[in-house]
Design a protein around this motif. Structure first.
Motif, PDB file in Angstrom:
ATOM      1  N   SER A  89       0.853  -1.197   0.000  1.00  0.00           N
ATOM      2  CA  SER A  89       0.000   0.000   0.000  1.00  0.00           C
ATOM      3  C   SER A  89       0.886   1.243   0.000  1.00  0.00           C
ATOM      4  O   SER A  89       1.758   1.391   0.863  1.00  0.00           O
ATOM      5  N   TYR A  90       0.644   2.129  -0.967  1.00  0.00           N
ATOM      6  CA  TYR A  90       1.411   3.366  -1.086  1.00  0.00           C
ATOM      7  C   TYR A  90       0.538   4.559  -0.692  1.00  0.00           C
ATOM      8  O   TYR A  90      -0.646   4.617  -1.022  1.00  0.00           O
ATOM      9  N   CYS A  91       1.155   5.508  -0.001  1.00  0.00           N
ATOM     10  CA  CYS A  91       0.461   6.688   0.503  1.00  0.00           C
ATOM     11  C   CYS A  91       0.071   7.626  -0.636  1.00  0.00           C
ATOM     12  O   CYS A  91       0.855   7.866  -1.547  1.00  0.00           O
ATOM     13  N   ARG A  92      -1.155   8.160  -0.540  1.00  0.00           N
ATOM     14  CA  ARG A  92      -1.590   9.193  -1.478  1.00  0.00           C
ATOM     15  C   ARG A  92      -2.021  10.462  -0.768  1.00  0.00           C
ATOM     16  O   ARG A  92      -2.375  11.435  -1.406  1.00  0.00           O
ATOM     17  N   CYS A  93      -1.970  10.472   0.575  1.00  0.00           N
ATOM     18  CA  CYS A  93      -2.402  11.663   1.316  1.00  0.00           C
ATOM     19  C   CYS A  93      -1.220  12.510   1.787  1.00  0.00           C
ATOM     20  O   CYS A  93      -1.408  13.594   2.313  1.00  0.00           O
ATOM     21  N   TRP A  94      -0.010  12.040   1.623  1.00  0.00           N
ATOM     22  CA  TRP A  94       1.228  12.736   1.987  1.00  0.00           C
ATOM     23  C   TRP A  94       1.407  12.877   3.489  1.00  0.00           C
ATOM     24  O   TRP A  94       2.253  13.625   3.946  1.00  0.00           O
ATOM     25  N   ARG A  95       0.654  12.161   4.311  1.00  0.00           N
ATOM     26  CA  ARG A  95       0.778  12.305   5.764  1.00  0.00           C
ATOM     27  C   ARG A  95       1.518  11.133   6.403  1.00  0.00           C
ATOM     28  O   ARG A  95       1.800  11.150   7.586  1.00  0.00           O
ATOM     29  N   SER A  96       1.840  10.099   5.633  1.00  0.00           N
ATOM     30  CA  SER A  96       2.463   8.892   6.170  1.00  0.00           C
ATOM     31  C   SER A  96       3.864   9.163   6.716  1.00  0.00           C
ATOM     32  O   SER A  96       4.668   9.855   6.098  1.00  0.00           O
ATOM     33  N   LYS A  97       4.152   8.586   7.878  1.00  0.00           N
ATOM     34  CA  LYS A  97       5.494   8.687   8.469  1.00  0.00           C
ATOM     35  C   LYS A  97       6.457   7.724   7.775  1.00  0.00           C
ATOM     36  O   LYS A  97       7.656   7.813   7.952  1.00  0.00           O
ATOM     37  N   LYS A  98       5.924   6.782   6.994  1.00  0.00           N
ATOM     38  CA  LYS A  98       6.752   5.809   6.270  1.00  0.00           C
ATOM     39  C   LYS A  98       6.707   6.071   4.758  1.00  0.00           C
ATOM     40  O   LYS A  98       6.906   5.166   3.970  1.00  0.00           O
ATOM     41  N   PHE A  99       6.439   7.308   4.354  1.00  0.00           N
ATOM     42  CA  PHE A  99       6.263   7.638   2.941  1.00  0.00           C
ATOM     43  C   PHE A  99       7.428   7.090   2.129  1.00  0.00           C
ATOM     44  O   PHE A  99       8.569   7.206   2.550  1.00  0.00           O
ATOM     45  N   PRO A 100       7.210   6.464   0.993  1.00  0.00           N
ATOM     46  CA  PRO A 100       6.000   6.409   0.179  1.00  0.00           C
ATOM     47  C   PRO A 100       5.016   5.310   0.574  1.00  0.00           C
ATOM     48  O   PRO A 100       3.986   5.169  -0.046  1.00  0.00           O
ATOM     49  N   LEU A 101       5.349   4.513   1.604  1.00  0.00           N
ATOM     50  CA  LEU A 101       4.415   3.476   2.039  1.00  0.00           C
ATOM     51  C   LEU A 101       3.331   4.065   2.933  1.00  0.00           C
ATOM     52  O   LEU A 101       3.567   5.018   3.668  1.00  0.00           O
ATOM     53  N   CYS A 102       2.152   3.482   2.882  1.00  0.00           N
ATOM     54  CA  CYS A 102       1.020   3.949   3.683  1.00  0.00           C
ATOM     55  C   CYS A 102       1.124   3.409   5.100  1.00  0.00           C
ATOM     56  O   CYS A 102       1.441   2.234   5.300  1.00  0.00           O
ATOM     57  N   ASP A 103       0.874   4.270   6.076  1.00  0.00           N
ATOM     58  CA  ASP A 103       0.819   3.821   7.472  1.00  0.00           C
ATOM     59  C   ASP A 103      -0.562   4.072   8.083  1.00  0.00           C
ATOM     60  O   ASP A 103      -0.735   3.970   9.284  1.00  0.00           O
ATOM     61  N   GLY A 104      -1.552   4.394   7.261  1.00  0.00           N
ATOM     62  CA  GLY A 104      -2.916   4.636   7.743  1.00  0.00           C
ATOM     63  C   GLY A 104      -3.172   6.066   8.180  1.00  0.00           C
ATOM     64  O   GLY A 104      -4.238   6.366   8.715  1.00  0.00           O
ATOM     65  N   SER A 105      -2.222   6.973   7.960  1.00  0.00           N
ATOM     66  CA  SER A 105      -2.392   8.371   8.365  1.00  0.00           C
ATOM     67  C   SER A 105      -3.564   9.044   7.674  1.00  0.00           C
ATOM     68  O   SER A 105      -4.091  10.040   8.168  1.00  0.00           O
ATOM     69  N   HIS A 106      -3.983   8.498   6.525  1.00  0.00           N
ATOM     70  CA  HIS A 106      -5.111   9.104   5.801  1.00  0.00           C
ATOM     71  C   HIS A 106      -6.400   9.060   6.622  1.00  0.00           C
ATOM     72  O   HIS A 106      -7.274   9.890   6.430  1.00  0.00           O
ATOM     73  N   ASN A 107      -6.516   8.112   7.543  1.00  0.00           N
ATOM     74  CA  ASN A 107      -7.736   8.029   8.368  1.00  0.00           C
ATOM     75  C   ASN A 107      -7.915   9.297   9.204  1.00  0.00           C
ATOM     76  O   ASN A 107      -9.003   9.876   9.238  1.00  0.00           O
ATOM     77  N   LYS A 108      -6.860   9.751   9.882  1.00  0.00           N
ATOM     78  CA  LYS A 108      -6.936  10.988  10.675  1.00  0.00           C
ATOM     79  C   LYS A 108      -7.110  12.191   9.755  1.00  0.00           C
ATOM     80  O   LYS A 108      -7.902  13.086  10.038  1.00  0.00           O
ATOM     81  N   HIS A 109      -6.366  12.214   8.634  1.00  0.00           N
ATOM     82  CA  HIS A 109      -6.486  13.310   7.664  1.00  0.00           C
ATOM     83  C   HIS A 109      -7.937  13.425   7.178  1.00  0.00           C
ATOM     84  O   HIS A 109      -8.499  14.518   7.135  1.00  0.00           O
ATOM     85  N   ASN A 110      -8.549  12.293   6.831  1.00  0.00           N
ATOM     86  CA  ASN A 110      -9.933  12.308   6.336  1.00  0.00           C
ATOM     87  C   ASN A 110     -10.901  12.794   7.414  1.00  0.00           C
ATOM     88  O   ASN A 110     -11.821  13.563   7.131  1.00  0.00           O
ATOM     89  N   GLU A 111     -10.677  12.352   8.658  1.00  0.00           N
ATOM     90  CA  GLU A 111     -11.540  12.768   9.761  1.00  0.00           C
ATOM     91  C   GLU A 111     -11.424  14.269  10.022  1.00  0.00           C
ATOM     92  O   GLU A 111     -12.416  14.957  10.240  1.00  0.00           O
ATOM     93  N   ASP A 112     -10.190  14.802   9.965  1.00  0.00           N
ATOM     94  CA  ASP A 112      -9.951  16.224  10.236  1.00  0.00           C
ATOM     95  C   ASP A 112     -10.460  17.137   9.130  1.00  0.00           C
ATOM     96  O   ASP A 112     -10.913  18.252   9.394  1.00  0.00           O
ATOM     97  N   THR A 113     -10.354  16.693   7.864  1.00  0.00           N
ATOM     98  CA  THR A 113     -10.648  17.581   6.740  1.00  0.00           C
ATOM     99  C   THR A 113     -11.918  17.247   5.968  1.00  0.00           C
ATOM    100  O   THR A 113     -12.356  18.040   5.145  1.00  0.00           O
ATOM    101  N   GLY A 114     -12.491  16.060   6.194  1.00  0.00           N
ATOM    102  CA  GLY A 114     -13.648  15.660   5.404  1.00  0.00           C
ATOM    103  C   GLY A 114     -13.250  15.109   4.049  1.00  0.00           C
ATOM    104  O   GLY A 114     -14.085  14.894   3.177  1.00  0.00           O
TER     105      GLY A 114
END
Length: 126
Positions: A89-114
């Motif tokens: 899984s590769y990150c597309r939200c640019w918030r991952s601490k393991k970029f370019p791999l996804c660490d699930g940071s998009h969940n908080k980003h989505n909750e904060d920004t809609g």
């Protein structure tokens, strides 16, 4: 300082008190051009305060807040032949601490920004 105090306490209070604000919504149609010109600074001031509030409270427009900011453009190339697992899984939200791999940071980003960002998932055919 006394002049500023007088301007705010007396002149501004009198200006607001004398605004030709209609009693109903359709009363707007009965306002004269002179009434509209008299209300222009007030309407402009309210609009400016609203604009500043929007600018202060809106979410950041930058999609990449922290990844490789020294580069002019961030590019990661991964050879699919080098994949060690069946799914990556590769990150597309640019918030991952393991970029370019996804660490699930998009969940908080989505909750904060809609937003509705999610990862790019690449699977090997078995």
């Amino acid at each position: 300082m006394e002049a500023l105090s007088s301007l705010i306490k007396v002149s501004l209070a009198n200006y607001i008190q004398n605004l030709p604000i209609p009693d109903s919504f359709f009363g707007i149609l009965s306002l004269s051009i002179k009434d509209w010109l008299y209300m222009t600074p007030f309407i402009g001031g309210i609009g400016y305060v609203g604009f500043l509030t929007y600018r202060l409270l809106r979410p950041s427009q930058i999609c990449n807040p922290s990844v490789n900011k020294a580069s002019k453009k961030v590019v990661d190339i991964i050879d699919i032949e080098d994949m060690t697992s069946d799914k990556v899984s590769y990150c597309r939200c640019w918030r991952s601490k393991k970029f370019p791999l996804c660490d699930g940071s998009h969940n908080k980003h989505n909750e904060d920004t809609g937003d509705n960002a999610g990862p790019l998932v690449i699977k090997k055919n078995s």
